[in-house]
Design a protein around this motif. Structure first.
Motif, PDB file in Angstrom:
ATOM      1  N   ARG A   1      45.928  33.897  25.056  1.00 43.42           N
ATOM      2  CA  ARG A   1      44.762  34.387  25.806  1.00 43.42           C
ATOM      3  C   ARG A   1      44.892  35.881  26.087  1.00 43.42           C
ATOM      4  N   GLY A   2      45.518  36.597  25.147  1.00 46.83           N
ATOM      5  CA  GLY A   2      45.794  38.023  25.337  1.00 46.83           C
ATOM      6  C   GLY A   2      47.072  38.159  26.125  1.00 46.83           C
ATOM      7  N   ALA A   3      47.126  39.133  26.986  1.00 44.54           N
ATOM      8  CA  ALA A   3      48.282  39.298  27.883  1.00 44.54           C
ATOM      9  C   ALA A   3      47.871  38.765  29.246  1.00 44.54           C
ATOM     10  N   ARG A   4      47.676  37.460  29.326  1.00 41.74           N
ATOM     11  CA  ARG A   4      47.041  36.837  30.496  1.00 41.74           C
ATOM     12  C   ARG A   4      47.820  36.991  31.782  1.00 41.74           C
ATOM     13  N   GLY A   5      49.098  37.236  31.731  1.00 41.16           N
ATOM     14  CA  GLY A   5      49.854  37.450  32.956  1.00 41.16           C
ATOM     15  C   GLY A   5      49.679  38.846  33.523  1.00 41.16           C
ATOM     16  N   LEU A   6      49.174  39.762  32.685  1.00 40.90           N
ATOM     17  CA  LEU A   6      49.027  41.156  33.092  1.00 40.90           C
ATOM     18  C   LEU A   6      47.580  41.607  33.227  1.00 40.90           C
TER      19      LEU A   6
ATOM     20  N   ILE B   1      39.801  31.260  38.091  1.00 41.98           N
ATOM     21  CA  ILE B   1      39.776  32.673  37.685  1.00 41.98           C
ATOM     22  C   ILE B   1      38.415  33.349  37.828  1.00 41.98           C
ATOM     23  N   CYS B   2      37.359  32.585  38.035  1.00 42.63           N
ATOM     24  CA  CYS B   2      36.017  33.180  38.038  1.00 42.63           C
ATOM     25  C   CYS B   2      35.314  33.050  39.384  1.00 42.63           C
ATOM     26  N   LEU B   3      34.448  34.020  39.646  1.00 42.38           N
ATOM     27  CA  LEU B   3      33.516  33.971  40.767  1.00 42.38           C
ATOM     28  C   LEU B   3      32.124  33.740  40.185  1.00 42.38           C
TER      29      LEU B   3
ATOM     30  N   PHE C   1      42.315  36.549  42.678  1.00 42.75           N
ATOM     31  CA  PHE C   1      43.766  36.357  42.622  1.00 42.75           C
ATOM     32  C   PHE C   1      44.089  34.887  42.387  1.00 42.75           C
ATOM     33  N   HIS C   2      45.103  34.636  41.551  1.00 44.02           N
ATOM     34  CA  HIS C   2      45.658  33.286  41.473  1.00 44.02           C
ATOM     35  C   HIS C   2      47.158  33.394  41.254  1.00 44.02           C
ATOM     36  N   ALA C   3      47.873  32.491  41.893  1.00 44.03           N
ATOM     37  CA  ALA C   3      49.335  32.568  41.984  1.00 44.03           C
ATOM     38  C   ALA C   3      50.029  32.557  40.623  1.00 44.03           C
ATOM     39  N   GLY C   4      49.439  31.944  39.629  1.00 45.32           N
ATOM     40  CA  GLY C   4      50.065  31.882  38.307  1.00 45.32           C
ATOM     41  C   GLY C   4      50.115  33.219  37.593  1.00 45.32           C
ATOM     42  N   SER C   5      49.367  34.193  38.064  1.00 43.45           N
ATOM     43  CA  SER C   5      49.327  35.514  37.437  1.00 43.45           C
ATOM     44  C   SER C   5      49.374  36.600  38.505  1.00 43.45           C
ATOM     45  N   TYR C   6      50.429  36.586  39.297  1.00 39.03           N
ATOM     46  CA  TYR C   6      50.515  37.515  40.424  1.00 39.03           C
ATOM     47  C   TYR C   6      50.660  38.965  39.996  1.00 39.03           C
ATOM     48  N   GLN C   7      51.105  39.241  38.758  1.00 39.11           N
ATOM     49  CA  GLN C   7      51.237  40.624  38.279  1.00 39.11           C
ATOM     50  C   GLN C   7      49.960  41.119  37.601  1.00 39.11           C
TER      51      GLN C   7
END
Length: 179
Positions: free
Chosen positions: A30-35, A79-81, A114-120
């Motif tokens: 999914r790309g660089a999903r953590g960043l 992840i979405c609003l 924000f979601h905890a799985g991708s805090y960075q």
């Protein structure tokens, strides 16, 4: 004789170790999903900057036939609003992409939450892109930056539409796989 076989064996192991160091495929799920916000153009660009050689992404089709980059066939409340900028209740799958036009999809923000799985992850307003737009940007970016052309792995339940897209939008710079 035993020493010769042992020496040859050691040389072969060393050669295979050296070649293995340079024969891996670094994938951007999914790309660089953590960043960066997942399945967005900035996530794909960031992945390429990090040396990713394969971009893996999922696709959904809108009501008006646009193929967009999205892991789920709905707007994920994690992840979405919604179009008003409000939270989508957890577990709510009623924001179905197949029932939306592409213009409707553009009203959702899938990058600031924000979601905890991708805090960075860097947070900013971003929408789910059309596949053709993502490929256009990636194609231009790798050309401008002198980067190797990535392999792009596409995952979709709408295989016929994705196959038609690939036939209509043939690209010489990349390799596409449908899974």
């Amino acid at each position: 004789m035993k020493k010769s076989v042992l020496i040859i064996f050691i040389i072969l192991i060393n050669l295979s170790t050296v070649s293995a160091q340079f024969s891996y495929d670094l994938q951007g799920h999914r790309g660089a999903r953590g960043l960066m916000p997942e399945n967005t153009i900035p996530a794909m660009i960031k992945a390429l900057d990090l040396g990713v050689t394969t971009l893996e992404l999922d696709l959904a089709v809108t009501q008006d036939g646009q193929i967009i980059v999205s892991h789920e066939p709905y707007m994920n409340p994690i992840i979405c609003l919604n179009a008003d900028g409000d939270e989508i209740p957890y577990g709510d799958k009623s924001h179905n992409i197949y029932q939306m036009t592409f213009e409707d999809v553009l009203q959702y923000d899938c990058g600031t939450k924000f979601h905890a799985g991708s805090y960075q992850q860097v947070k900013f307003h971003v929408t789910k892109p059309r596949l053709v737009d993502m490929i256009d940007v990636v194609e231009k970016y790798v050309s401008d930056m002198g980067l190797p052309s990535p392999i792009i792995i596409l995952r979709s339940k709408a295989v016929l539409m994705v196959t038609e897209f690939i036939i209509l939008h043939q690209r010489n710079f990349l390799t596409l796989y449908i899974i």
